[in-house]
Design a protein around this motif. Structure first.
Motif, PDB file in Angstrom:
ATOM      1  N   THR A 135       4.990   1.015  -4.543  1.00 39.72           N
ATOM      2  CA  THR A 135       3.610   0.935  -4.410  1.00 39.72           C
ATOM      3  C   THR A 135       3.296   0.076  -3.299  1.00 39.72           C
ATOM      4  O   THR A 135       4.169  -0.664  -2.633  1.00 39.72           O
ATOM      5  CB  THR A 135       3.142   0.194  -5.675  1.00 39.72           C
ATOM      6  N   ARG A 145      -0.540  -4.039  -5.121  1.00 34.98           N
ATOM      7  CA  ARG A 145      -1.103  -2.943  -5.847  1.00 34.98           C
ATOM      8  C   ARG A 145      -0.132  -2.920  -6.997  1.00 34.98           C
ATOM      9  O   ARG A 145       1.052  -2.721  -6.772  1.00 34.98           O
ATOM     10  CB  ARG A 145      -1.356  -1.782  -5.325  1.00 34.98           C
ATOM     11  N   ARG A 146      -0.537  -2.856  -8.367  1.00 31.18           N
ATOM     12  CA  ARG A 146       0.088  -2.714  -9.413  1.00 31.18           C
ATOM     13  C   ARG A 146       0.721  -1.119  -9.567  1.00 31.18           C
ATOM     14  O   ARG A 146       0.084  -0.135  -9.134  1.00 31.18           O
ATOM     15  CB  ARG A 146      -0.487  -2.868 -11.030  1.00 31.18           C
ATOM     16  N   SER A 170       9.017   4.965 -12.938  1.00 31.98           N
ATOM     17  CA  SER A 170       8.341   3.976 -11.985  1.00 31.98           C
ATOM     18  C   SER A 170       8.040   5.106 -10.793  1.00 31.98           C
ATOM     19  O   SER A 170       8.295   6.477 -11.009  1.00 31.98           O
ATOM     20  CB  SER A 170       9.359   3.222 -11.250  1.00 31.98           C
TER      21      SER A 170
END
Length: 85
Positions: A10, A14-15, A5
């Motif tokens: 984030t 947003r991914r 991660s």
């Protein structure tokens, strides 16, 4: 496959970036050309392990048919993986 991660998360909506794939081994097959016979071998990129190269259509077909078992056997004994555990 291990995922990671991003630190701090984030932005909303947003991914997280997808982890990049890492090539750790190759099954190398040359199909033969210009009069050369087909060849195959397996190589690990974590350690210096590499199988002997097999040559000829029948030998390459048999080798590739059982390559996943050979790769699994090497992963269980790979010195680079043993050191990290």
């Amino acid at each position: 496959m291990t995922t990671s991660s991003t630190v701090g998360g984030t932005a909303p909506g947003r991914r997280a970036p997808a982890p990049r794939p890492v090539i750790v081994a190759n099954l190398v097959v040359t199909f033969g050309e210009n009069g050369r016979p087909p060849q195959a071998h397996y190589e690990c990129h974590r350690c210096p392990y590499r199988t002997a190269t097999v040559t000829g259509r029948r030998a390459v077909a048999e080798f590739t048919a059982t390559a996943t078992e050979g790769a699994a056997a090497h992963r269980s004994a790979c010195p680079a993986l043993q050191e990290s555990q």
